[in-house]
Design an enzyme around this catalytic site. Structure first.
Site, PDB file in Angstrom:
ATOM      1  N   LYS A  78       0.802  -1.345   0.023  1.00 40.26           N
ATOM      2  CA  LYS A  78       0.036   0.076   0.071  1.00 40.26           C
ATOM      3  C   LYS A  78       0.834   1.275  -0.013  1.00 40.26           C
ATOM      4  CE  LYS A  78      -2.727   0.182   3.570  1.00 40.26           C
ATOM      5  NZ  LYS A  78      -1.573   1.097   4.326  1.00 40.26           N
ATOM      6  N   THR A  80       3.958   1.408  -1.187  1.00 39.06           N
ATOM      7  CA  THR A  80       4.507   1.279  -2.386  1.00 39.06           C
ATOM      8  C   THR A  80       3.486   2.229  -3.439  1.00 39.06           C
ATOM      9  OG1 THR A  80       5.726  -0.575  -1.723  1.00 39.06           O
ATOM     10  CG2 THR A  80       5.546   0.066  -4.125  1.00 39.06           C
ATOM     11  N   ARG A 101       2.852   8.083   6.929  1.00 32.60           N
ATOM     12  CA  ARG A 101       3.151   7.901   8.384  1.00 32.60           C
ATOM     13  C   ARG A 101       4.411   7.629   8.550  1.00 32.60           C
ATOM     14  NH1 ARG A 101      -0.510   2.904  10.229  1.00 32.60           N
ATOM     15  NH2 ARG A 101      -0.118   2.404   7.836  1.00 32.60           N
ATOM     16  N   LYS A 112       7.692  -7.266   9.780  1.00 36.43           N
ATOM     17  CA  LYS A 112       7.361  -6.373   8.466  1.00 36.43           C
ATOM     18  C   LYS A 112       8.593  -5.849   7.716  1.00 36.43           C
ATOM     19  CE  LYS A 112       3.784  -3.306   6.595  1.00 36.43           C
ATOM     20  NZ  LYS A 112       2.892  -2.231   6.936  1.00 36.43           N
ATOM     21  N   ALA A 280      -3.035   1.139  12.890  1.00 31.23           N
ATOM     22  CA  ALA A 280      -4.441   1.231  12.417  1.00 31.23           C
ATOM     23  C   ALA A 280      -5.132  -0.057  12.751  1.00 31.23           C
ATOM     24  CB  ALA A 280      -4.349   0.979  10.865  1.00 31.23           C
ATOM     25  N   PHE A 308      -3.460  -0.345   6.667  1.00 31.06           N
ATOM     26  CA  PHE A 308      -4.280  -1.959   6.622  1.00 31.06           C
ATOM     27  C   PHE A 308      -5.642  -1.637   5.640  1.00 31.06           C
ATOM     28  CE2 PHE A 308      -2.177  -2.648  10.618  1.00 31.06           C
ATOM     29  CZ  PHE A 308      -1.140  -3.593  10.309  1.00 31.06           C
ATOM     30  N   PHE A 388       2.888  -8.304  -8.467  1.00 30.88           N
ATOM     31  CA  PHE A 388       4.009  -9.170  -7.793  1.00 30.88           C
ATOM     32  C   PHE A 388       4.795  -9.856  -8.976  1.00 30.88           C
ATOM     33  CE2 PHE A 388       2.547  -7.318  -4.040  1.00 30.88           C
ATOM     34  CZ  PHE A 388       3.229  -7.603  -3.167  1.00 30.88           C
ATOM     35  N   TRP A 416       6.274  -0.753  -8.273  1.00 32.15           N
ATOM     36  CA  TRP A 416       7.540  -1.469  -7.530  1.00 32.15           C
ATOM     37  C   TRP A 416       8.617  -1.618  -8.584  1.00 32.15           C
ATOM     38  CZ3 TRP A 416      10.011  -6.122  -8.147  1.00 32.15           C
ATOM     39  CH2 TRP A 416      10.955  -6.436  -7.393  1.00 32.15           C
TER      40      TRP A 416
END
Length: 563
Positions: A78, A80, A101, A112, A280, A308, A388, A416
């Site tokens: 998200k 990215t 953030r 993560k 979140a 999220f 991806f 990406w």
């Protein structure tokens, strides 16, 4: 058959090879005066709050909110997509500013890893932002723990306020995942060491001070919100606030420099304002109101994110942040990935790289529910299918065809791999939605609703639940909250991010479930009531193999292993 992909270096390799502009050059492209920029080295700076005063009559830029479906444990990119969309808008000649953030050290060193985007859609300097940055989160940690020290000192020095030591709700914090600190005993060692009592730690980004920090409009509002924080109850069960302890001034002093937003840049030199970082799944999951307002004064388009899925970050953005912000998103981008949809369709995380169109057919119900949630708020939206390397042509085609069959605007996003160029189609679709579809934001509940009605409306309309069940402790807390006159506040749901329900194992679009409310915690300073559901924790633990095990520094002082 899989797509042929370019081999892309790791995130940190890309970041360390990038050519950054001096922060003064980034500021020169915005309406920022020299005295309004306070550099922190060459590539980051604090922005003066005077910018908001000077530009208060200027029209706000168009706000674009990026949210997502329920993620896998690794995240769905998200951030990215947020960065890539901002870069793509710049490619199209738009004056765009990104508002994000600040990452917490807890998840960075836990499961993560870094949280500054990825591939060729990152914010820089990546190492600084993911570690100590400009010290904002440390300042919040210090303010939180200074308040804790003041509470215990007040008790030690005679307890004039008659604080019931069994009913102290304020916890200490640290910005790390440390399960051993969830429950502790303090004050041991005799009379000189203080009064023994049970205590505990939360992670800093779950502190009410973080929420207050991110919702405050200016220093005066920050001080007022801090003064309203309820820290304990006296022996007659009356609330004790920061104002009763007379420490709101000291806390504001500790936070005054941190309250200034941070200006950085993306790999393609798009301006990015990064400020504040509440979780979140525990707190409201949005960057600061001040940063978003500032971005809206400096840019014609603002790309921001909420943590999220739409069941958490977006719902809280629209019910909690928007009223403080003073304006609403023009359009919402819902990030989805093939791998997450397959996981919601029943595939284990170990098999997500294998082609499985049948699982996609089952899992796409999760995306459908998040779309319905955004539609229920009256907002236009675009689905961003974040590609991806493991996605196959058949899988991508299925999702694109499904969206087109249901008249759902969708764009395949390759930010990406390709940076801003990979998000141009998304940016064009977003601009079309802003131009052609007028946002008609409608909240799902109103201030006059009871707390139970608010909880019910979120559970039913956003999660798809049958309703809510309040456990006995929560029922007692509800009575006290309403008795104190706090029932008109909005609700901040603390819930797992992995499921629409409060059970992380119920993937896809579960049905016939009830949301269990075990605790209701008044965050009066922040201006909402936190509802803790299921088994959600306010102090996470580390996984068996934390990301920190792969982190290091080379002989030249460069970070290694932050993704």
């Amino acid at each position: 058959m899989k797509h042929t992909k370019t081999v892309v270096p790791s995130d940190i390799e890309i970041a360390q090879q990038a050519s950054m502009k001096r922060i003064f050059e980034i500021a020169d492209g915005l309406d920022i005066e020299e005295e309004e920029l306070e550099p922190y080295g060459r590539y980051k700076a604090k922005l003066s709050l005077n910018i908001l005063k000077r530009l208060h009559t200027k029209e706000n830029g168009k706000l674009i909110l990026v949210t997502a479906i329920n993620p896998t444990p690794a995240g769905e990119g998200k951030s990215t997509v947020t960065v890539g969309l901002g870069q793509a808008l710049h490619k199209l000649g738009k004056n765009a500013v990104i508002a994000m953030r600040e990452p917490s050290l807890g998840p960075t060193m836990g499961m993560k890893g870094g949280a500054t985007g990825g591939g060729f859609s990152q914010v820089l300097p990546m190492e600084d932002i993911n570690l100590h940055f400009t010290g904002d989160i440390h300042a919040i940690t210090t303010a939180n723990n200074a308040l804790a020290a003041m509470i215990d000192n007040h008790i030690h020095q005679g307890n004039q306020l008659r604080i019931d030591t069994r009913r102290i709700s304020w916890k200490r914090v640290v910005d790390l995942n440390d399960r051993a600190l969830r429950k502790v005993v303090i004050g041991l060692g005799g009379p000189v060491q203080g009064v023994p009592r049970e205590d505990g730690f939360d992670i800093t980004v779950a502190s009410e001070i973080m929420a207050v920090f991110c919702l405050a409009k200016d220093l005066i509002d920050l001080k007022l919100r801090l003064s309203r924080i309820v820290v304990a109850y006296d022996i007659d069960k009356n609330p004790i606030t920061v104002k009763d302890l007379n420490v709101e001034g000291a806390l504001t002093l500790l936070l005054k420099d941190a309250l200034q937003p941070n200006l950085v840049q993306t790999l393609e030199h798009t301006p990015a304002i990064i400020h504040g970082g509440p979780f979140a799944n525990i707190a409201h999951g949005c960057n600061s109101v001040i940063a978003t307002q500032m971005a809206a004064k400096l840019g014609d388009y603002v790309v921001t994110e909420a943590g999220f899925g739409a069941d958490l970050g977006a719902e809280k953005f629209l019910h909690i942040k928007s009223p403080s912000l003073g304006f609403n998103p023009e359009v919402v981008v819902i990030v989805a990935t093939i791998r997450a949809l397959k996981m919601h369709g029943g595939v284990s995380k170990d098999n997500l790289k294998e082609e499985n169109v049948e699982a996609l057919k089952n899992g796409i119900a999760n995306l459908k529910k998040h779309i319905e949630t955004i539609q229920s708020f009256g907002l236009p939206f675009v689905v961003a299918l974040n590609e991806f390397v493991t996605d196959t042509e058949m899988e991508v085609s299925y999702v694109l065809d499904w969206c087109r069959e249901h008249n759902i605007p969708i764009s395949l996003t390759q930010v990406w791999e390709k940076g801003g160029d990979g998000g141009v189609a998304l940016a064009e679709t977003v601009l079309q939605q802003i131009e052609n579809k007028k946002a008609a934001y409608t909240p799902l509940y109103v201030q006059e609703d009871t707390l139970e009605q608010k909880l019910e409306k979120i559970a039913v309309n956003v999660y798809g639940a049958k309703g809510v069940e309040l456990l006995p402790a929560a029922k007692k807390q509800l009575q006290q909250i309403e008795g104190e006159g706090w029932g008109n506040l909005p609700v901040c749901m603390a819930k797992t991010q992995y499921s629409l329900s409060d059970d992380a194992k119920l993937l896809g679009r579960p049905e016939d479930f009830v949301i269990t409310i075990r605790d209701l915690k008044p965050s009066v300073g922040a201006g909402f009531i936190v509802a803790l559901t299921g088994s959600i924790m306010t102090m996470p633990g580390l996984p068996k193999e934390p990301a920190a095990l792969n982190m290091d520094v080379d002989e030249e002082g460069r970070a290694v292993g932050i993704f």
